[in-house]
Design a protein around this motif. Structure first.
Motif, mmCIF file in Angstrom:
data_model
loop_
_atom_site.group_PDB
_atom_site.id
_atom_site.type_symbol
_atom_site.label_atom_id
_atom_site.label_comp_id
_atom_site.label_asym_id
_atom_site.label_seq_id
_atom_site.Cartn_x
_atom_site.Cartn_y
_atom_site.Cartn_z
ATOM 1 N N UNK A 20 0.917 -1.083 -0.052
ATOM 2 C CA UNK A 20 -0.166 -0.127 -0.125
ATOM 3 C C UNK A 20 0.875 1.237 0.048
ATOM 4 N N UNK A 21 0.524 2.092 -0.870
ATOM 5 C CA UNK A 21 1.344 3.410 -0.888
ATOM 6 C C UNK A 21 0.763 4.493 -0.137
ATOM 7 N N UNK A 22 1.507 5.494 0.428
ATOM 8 C CA UNK A 22 1.305 6.563 1.354
ATOM 9 C C UNK A 22 1.378 7.662 0.793
ATOM 10 N N UNK A 23 0.718 8.913 1.117
ATOM 11 C CA UNK A 23 1.182 10.014 0.652
ATOM 12 C C UNK A 23 0.795 11.137 1.455
ATOM 13 N N UNK A 24 1.483 12.360 1.439
ATOM 14 C CA UNK A 24 1.022 13.585 2.395
ATOM 15 C C UNK A 24 -0.138 14.093 1.764
ATOM 16 N N UNK A 25 -1.167 14.819 2.504
ATOM 17 C CA UNK A 25 -2.207 15.248 1.840
ATOM 18 C C UNK A 25 -2.009 16.644 1.989
#
Ligand code: ZN
Length: 406
Positions: free
Chosen positions: A75-80
């Motif tokens: 699963x990839x994570x990003x800053x909102x």
């Protein structure tokens, strides 16, 4: 170890890990937990805990799956980017402007006020009014308020010791704004903010050392040393505008005579062009000189690019003074990239050439030869970008100004 101290150390490590993970996600756009562990050298468990906490705080989200190297697809994570906004305020001579800005430095809403009365109370009231509007229009939780202010600040960048054009003297601006809005507040001067903007998004990116000379109403330098904004002992680093360059020259608003500002800022340029034009009128009246006698800065720039000899002569003089100032900076700091910006950057390449020539004459040639001088036209949002870099660094550690080690 003292139990309180032990607790404080644990908290410090936790904060450090949180900042490190958040910044790594921010820099990579989309990243898996495994990759985060590899890059930060933190354990998988720590990464998992920190990420959970960042997701709970609404700063980070899961954005889909990355490519698998065998097992499950990660699963990839990003800053909102819009999870928080900040308010940037640029207090200028004739206008106060501000904006709400997201975590990537993108302007969301703008507001401004024209400065009509220049007494201390009116300027402060107008500053509140501007911030009130932006706070009222904010659509996201606010991270804090960053302010670029003219004048000299105290060593902690909290008190404006003196801003002549605003009538401010020992104004505890940071405390006032903090008390009114209950948000973290950071302040800096124009040249320092211009340097941060150049460091984070200008051509000087990835350079550890950088000098930005900002020339508009007044002259100042912002110095980045070892990836850190250098303030000096009393927040006065880079105040080159008040280095005296003309013995017994014109009275400066700082009280001394012949400061660099009195011969090389916007007002000085206009004044000098008018002075030479009047002299030319007396010697040999002609239409060109008559047009120049009542000229403003905008017209000076146009006349310069149209090749007017009087204006060219003035910019030559200005370039020589700036070259001497640049030579002093180069001699002391040996920083190899000097950026000239602010309104005066509109004189472009010819100004750069004079400064370069003068630098060669006034600094050790091998040092001067390896110094790159660039003239960068100031973009409308440069200062706001500098302010947001300051806030993103202090509040979330997203812009890594100081070199930090694990
Ligand atoms: Zn001065």
């Amino acid at each position: 170890m003292d139990r309180l101290l032990e607790k404080a150390t644990r908290q410090h490590t936790k904060d450090h890990n949180t900042q490190l993970v958040l910044r790594t996600i921010y820099d990579s756009n989309a990243i898996s937990r495994a990759e985060l562990a590899r890059l930060t050298r933190l354990t998988r468990t720590t990464i998992s805990d920190v990420v959970t906490q960042l997701i709970e705080r609404g700063l980070v989200e899961e954005v889909g799956h990355g490519r698998s190297s065998g097992g499950r697809m990660p699963i990839l994570l990003s800053v909102i980017d819009d999870s928080r906004h900040l308010i940037g305020i640029n207090l200028m001579d004739g206008e106060l402007s501000g904006a709400t800005i997201n975590l990537r430095g993108a302007i969301q809403q703008r507001a401004w006020r024209a400065l009509q009365h220049r007494d201390a109370e009116s300027v402060l009231a107008l500053t509140y009014d501007l911030i009130d509007e932006l706070v009222g229009r904010a659509t996201r939780p606010l991270l804090g308020i960053g302010i670029s202010t003219p004048g000299l600040m105290d060593s902690s960048a909290e008190v404006v010791r003196r801003a002549v054009n605003f009538g401010w003297q020992d104004l505890h601006l940071k405390a006032l704004i903090q008390a009114r809005y209950r948000l973290p507040v950071y302040m800096g001067n124009l040249a320092h903010m211009a340097a941060l903007a150049e460091y984070t998004c200008g051509g000087g990116q990835k350079r550890k050392n950088l000098v930005v000379i900002h020339i508009g109403h007044g002259i100042g330098a912002g110095i980045i040393l070892n990836s850190e904004l250098f303030h000096g002992d009393a927040y006065g680093a880079g105040e080159i505008g008040h280095a005296v360059v003309v013995e017994d020259g014109q009275l400066c608003n700082c009280g001394n005579y012949g400061c660099l500002e009195t011969v090389a800022d916007m007002r000085a340029i206009v004044r000098r062009v008018q002075e030479l034009a009047r002299a030319a009128l007396v010697a040999q009246p002609h239409q060109g000189a008559l047009d120049l006698a009542g000229i403003d800065f905008e017209q000076v720039v146009l006349a310069f690019h149209a090749g007017d000899p009087i204006v060219r002569q003035v910019i030559d003089e200005v370039g020589r003074y700036l070259g001497i100032a640049a030579a002093q900076l180069v001699s002391i700091l040996n920083i190899e990239r000097i950026v000239i910006t602010g309104s005066v950057a509109r004189f472009g390449q010819p100004l750069r050439d004079v400064i370069g020539r003068e630098l060669m004459k006034h600094a050790l040639p091998p040092l001067a030869q390896t110094t790159e001088i660039v003239v960068v036209e100031e973009q409308p949002d440069t200062i706001l970008l500098g302010i947001s870099a300051l806030l993103l660094n202090h509040e979330l550690g997203l812009i890594w100004l100081a070199p930090r080690r694990l």
